[in-house]
Design a protein around this motif. Sequence first.
Motif, short mmCIF file in Angstrom:
data_model
loop_
_atom_site.label_atom_id
_atom_site.label_comp_id
_atom_site.label_asym_id
_atom_site.label_seq_id
_atom_site.Cartn_x
_atom_site.Cartn_y
_atom_site.Cartn_z
N ASP A 98 48.00 56.94 40.09
CA ASP A 98 48.77 58.16 40.27
C ASP A 98 50.27 57.87 40.24
O ASP A 98 50.71 56.80 40.66
N HIS A 237 50.32 65.30 36.11
CA HIS A 237 50.40 65.17 37.58
C HIS A 237 51.51 66.08 38.14
O HIS A 237 51.99 65.85 39.24
N HIS A 241 55.92 66.76 41.14
CA HIS A 241 54.95 66.33 42.17
C HIS A 241 54.73 67.42 43.21
O HIS A 241 54.84 67.20 44.43
N TYR A 347 51.26 61.80 49.96
CA TYR A 347 52.25 61.18 49.10
C TYR A 347 53.06 62.30 48.48
O TYR A 347 52.78 62.76 47.40
ZN LIG Z 1 50.94 61.60 43.29
#
Ligand SMILES: [Zn+2]
Length: 352
Positions: A98, A237, A241, A347
């Motif tokens: 990731d 992704h 984020h 995260y």
């Molecule tokens: Zn991530």
Amino acid sequence: MLRNAKLAALSVLKSTGAFEAVANSNWRRNRLLILCYHGTSLEDEHHWRPALYLAPHVLEQRLEAIRAMRCSILPLGEALERLEARDLPPRSVAVTFDDGTYDFYSQAYPLLRKYDVPVTVYQTTYYTDHPMPVFNLICSYMLWKRRADKLDPIPELDLNQSVDLNTHLGRHQVVRSLVERSERENLSGQEKNEIAQRLAQSLGFDYAALTAKRILHLMNAQEVAQIAKEGVDVQLHTHRHRTPVEESLFLREIVDNRQRIESLTGKSAAHFCYPSGVYRQEFVAWLQKEGVESATTCDVGFARAGDNPFFLPRFVDTTGRTQLEFESWISGLGALIAFRRAATQRYTLPED
Ligand SMILES: [Zn+2]
């Protein structure tokens, strides 16, 4: 204690050949294990965030175990097609990373090449074009490095009291305060970097030297283009984020992320990973609208044919997992013993 008892049980099961038996079973044959990694330490990041970072030698041990177990390591797209067609080879595994960090490029990628492992990188792209460390992470990391000290007040950053950096809570409150301030004032990436620089000065860091190592940076455009050219599968992704709950903002994250990835790789991106493992039912229709074909979570488990392809579970590998536990999962036995934990990935990269 329960965990120790489970690990002891695993040790016995391994010695009796149970790992091999499950690994070769039809039960395992019909399942795909999607492995999830985040960072691979440049220095001591795995001591700072064991849930996010692995030491390179631990990653290498994992790759050795995959080889020793004779797992079939498939590229993610092929793995998902064969899962759906009920045509998986024995002991199937797919490997995903990731975020697309610089340490992926410098630490993990050479090991993956050495072991000839196909890999998918879920690349978040804002910091790909901004050569600076991820704001909340670099602040947290610097505070942790100075955990024996106190932080003196920094009035211009609204930090008005001295803080004992010895506790997780004390450090967390400083990061929280800085992140909230930057959100409240809608600061740009550059402005946030200046805050991190000011914090570094108070903590006695040479910020230029620290960031020159590219610690807590993402890959830059050239690096993403290079790995894609060399066969790494670069996928979605979100750009910043984050997964806004308003449809138009959510779609913008996908569109911006895809445009940037496709311009760098020259290949289409149709597989998605939820940032921080956070997902909602309504995201599925939005992802489908953008032509996305699959989405992975940070929930622990094997993917099975017939599962919803927009909520694919993974095994999130961390420093907290023992090698035995890892081996139990690639064999399949780990899912049966069920070291189940709620998805606790937190995260969060800051917004720009
Ligand atoms: Zn991530």
